[in-house]
Design a protein around this motif. Sequence first.
Motif, short mmCIF file in Angstrom:
data_model
loop_
_atom_site.label_atom_id
_atom_site.label_comp_id
_atom_site.label_asym_id
_atom_site.label_seq_id
_atom_site.Cartn_x
_atom_site.Cartn_y
_atom_site.Cartn_z
N ASP A 1 -29.65 -27.21 42.26
CA ASP A 1 -29.50 -28.52 41.61
C ASP A 1 -29.99 -28.49 40.17
O ASP A 1 -29.36 -29.04 39.26
N LYS A 2 -31.12 -27.83 39.96
CA LYS A 2 -31.65 -27.70 38.60
C LYS A 2 -30.71 -26.87 37.74
O LYS A 2 -30.45 -27.19 36.57
N GLY A 3 -30.20 -25.81 38.32
CA GLY A 3 -29.25 -24.96 37.60
C GLY A 3 -28.00 -25.71 37.20
O GLY A 3 -27.48 -25.53 36.09
N LYS A 4 -27.50 -26.57 38.10
CA LYS A 4 -26.30 -27.35 37.79
C LYS A 4 -26.56 -28.29 36.62
O LYS A 4 -25.72 -28.44 35.72
N ALA A 5 -27.75 -28.93 36.62
CA ALA A 5 -28.10 -29.85 35.52
C ALA A 5 -28.18 -29.09 34.19
O ALA A 5 -27.69 -29.57 33.16
N LEU A 6 -28.78 -27.89 34.22
CA LEU A 6 -28.87 -27.09 33.01
C LEU A 6 -27.49 -26.64 32.53
O LEU A 6 -27.21 -26.64 31.32
N ALA A 7 -26.65 -26.26 33.47
CA ALA A 7 -25.31 -25.81 33.12
C ALA A 7 -24.49 -26.94 32.49
O ALA A 7 -23.78 -26.74 31.49
N GLU A 8 -24.57 -28.12 33.06
CA GLU A 8 -23.82 -29.25 32.52
C GLU A 8 -24.33 -29.66 31.14
O GLU A 8 -23.54 -29.99 30.25
N ASN A 9 -25.65 -29.58 30.96
CA ASN A 9 -26.22 -29.87 29.65
C ASN A 9 -25.74 -28.85 28.62
O ASN A 9 -25.39 -29.20 27.49
N LEU A 10 -25.69 -27.58 29.03
CA LEU A 10 -25.20 -26.52 28.15
C LEU A 10 -23.73 -26.74 27.78
O LEU A 10 -23.32 -26.58 26.63
N ARG A 11 -22.95 -27.11 28.77
CA ARG A 11 -21.52 -27.33 28.54
C ARG A 11 -21.29 -28.46 27.55
O ARG A 11 -20.46 -28.36 26.63
N GLN A 12 -22.02 -29.53 27.69
CA GLN A 12 -21.86 -30.68 26.79
C GLN A 12 -22.31 -30.33 25.36
O GLN A 12 -21.65 -30.71 24.39
N LYS A 13 -23.40 -29.60 25.25
CA LYS A 13 -23.89 -29.21 23.92
C LYS A 13 -22.92 -28.25 23.23
O LYS A 13 -22.80 -28.25 22.00
N THR A 14 -22.25 -27.42 24.02
CA THR A 14 -21.28 -26.48 23.44
C THR A 14 -20.11 -27.22 22.81
O THR A 14 -19.58 -26.80 21.77
N ILE A 15 -19.71 -28.32 23.41
CA ILE A 15 -18.62 -29.13 22.84
C ILE A 15 -18.98 -29.61 21.44
O ILE A 15 -18.15 -29.65 20.53
N ALA A 16 -20.27 -29.96 21.27
CA ALA A 16 -20.73 -30.46 19.96
C ALA A 16 -21.04 -29.33 18.98
O ALA A 16 -21.28 -29.58 17.79
N LEU A 17 -21.03 -28.09 19.44
CA LEU A 17 -21.42 -26.95 18.59
C LEU A 17 -20.45 -26.72 17.44
O LEU A 17 -20.86 -26.50 16.30
N LYS A 18 -19.15 -26.70 17.74
CA LYS A 18 -18.07 -26.52 16.75
C LYS A 18 -18.32 -25.34 15.80
O LYS A 18 -18.40 -25.51 14.57
N PRO A 19 -18.41 -24.13 16.32
CA PRO A 19 -18.59 -22.96 15.45
C PRO A 19 -17.36 -22.74 14.58
O PRO A 19 -16.22 -22.85 15.05
N GLU A 20 -17.58 -22.45 13.31
CA GLU A 20 -16.49 -22.26 12.34
C GLU A 20 -15.57 -23.49 12.29
O GLU A 20 -14.39 -23.39 11.95
N GLY A 21 -16.15 -24.65 12.65
CA GLY A 21 -15.36 -25.88 12.63
C GLY A 21 -14.34 -25.99 13.74
O GLY A 21 -13.47 -26.89 13.72
N LEU A 22 -14.43 -25.10 14.73
CA LEU A 22 -13.45 -25.09 15.83
C LEU A 22 -13.98 -25.83 17.04
O LEU A 22 -15.18 -25.79 17.34
#
Length: 447
Positions: free
Chosen positions: A376-397
């Motif tokens: 359960d903790k792992g799932k919460a961490l994974a979902e948080n990581l996934r959401q933050k990756t969307i906002a990352l936008k490396p090279e504007g992508l």
Amino acid sequence: MTPLKEQTCRIMIVDRSEVARSIISHILQKEMHNAYIVTCGSAEEALEYLHREKFDLITTSLLLPGLDGLDLCHEIRKSEKQHLTPVIVVSSDADRRLLREGFSAGVTDYFNKSLGYKRLVEFIKDVSQRHSGLVGRVLYVEDSLSTAQGTQTLMEKHGLYITHVTSAEEALTLLKNTRNNPDNARENEGFDIVFVDFFLEGQMTGGDLLYAIRTQLHCSRQEMPVLVITIEDNRDCQAEIFHAGANDFITKPVIEEVLIARVKSLLLIKHQYNVLKRYSRDIYKLETTDSLTGTHNKKFLLEEGKTFIAQNPNVCMMMVDIDDFEKINEVQGHIIGDHVLHLLGHFLASSFPEQAIVARFVGKKFTVLLSDCTLDKGKALAENLRQKTIALKPEGLNITISIGLTSSEGTTKPKLASLISDADSALHTAHEQGNNRTCLYVSHQID
């Protein structure tokens, strides 16, 4: 507790020419980043500094206003603080007086000035390395307090840091504690050499301590050099000392120059051991670090992951994959694609605790191995990581990631290979369901 490590090299340059002093000092600073340099225009000025400060090496011109270079060397050898400091005399040629009186005055070496400043700096560096300052921690084991006091004072005068104990038992306890304490596990802490009286009174002799260092603590002669002091100077005694595992020995009464020479030699052995140990670690780090992303690589995961799992009963494994990464390479080019991988790797490494293993598994896939982590903790961490990756936008992508997640929960003897396989299966399901999601592998069923 000061360790044996690269220490500031304190160098004095004495030359009547301000230009020469400036050039030598400038080149030295460029070539020796750890150098602290003082320049003087006369022997008298130099002696004022030498009364206040201790130097590791002194270089002086032969010709100086007032006292000359040999006169300065005579004064240095009279100094209690500086009398063993290497002195290089610089002259345009090795004239008769220098050859006749130089070494009796205590000159360590001389340099022909006509060879140029760069060669002089190389010469200074070489002499500095051969006569490197005594910097290190000595565990001194001596049951005679009167002997110990004088010898300890002598060693401390040369910059050594002494811990004195009166019994082999106490010394062995200190060595064990230092070895077993994680805070002292680094090479920069603990003791650098052991200096022990071979014939200690008590249940353990110096020979017993030496034997324990080699057999109980499993310290080699390079890892823990041992200098033995004894009153006997015969072949049988010498053979016994070396057979017990000593690096070297001296006899009583202690002669300062002999003791310091022996200690310096053993500190060099310890220093070389530490350098090789650091070099081995650096090589291993290079071998187990992904050069593009800066994360660990698959080799590190496969070698260290098993130990990680054995030491942590509850672990989670994430398999992270960049969605549609091939399109980035096709449209933006591989250079941009590599930069995206580089940025994501740094992002992943900074998103988890230092003790987690973040590794580039293959291509665009990364693994994350987490300790003390339920599903359960792992799932919460994974979902948080996934959401933050969307906002990352490396090279504007705009990029998204899919994550396969599994855990060792409910498994008595989890295996790294099984966790990797299960996380990869969950990742495959995430891709089948349309990407940009986290899928869990639980009891052979994927949610």
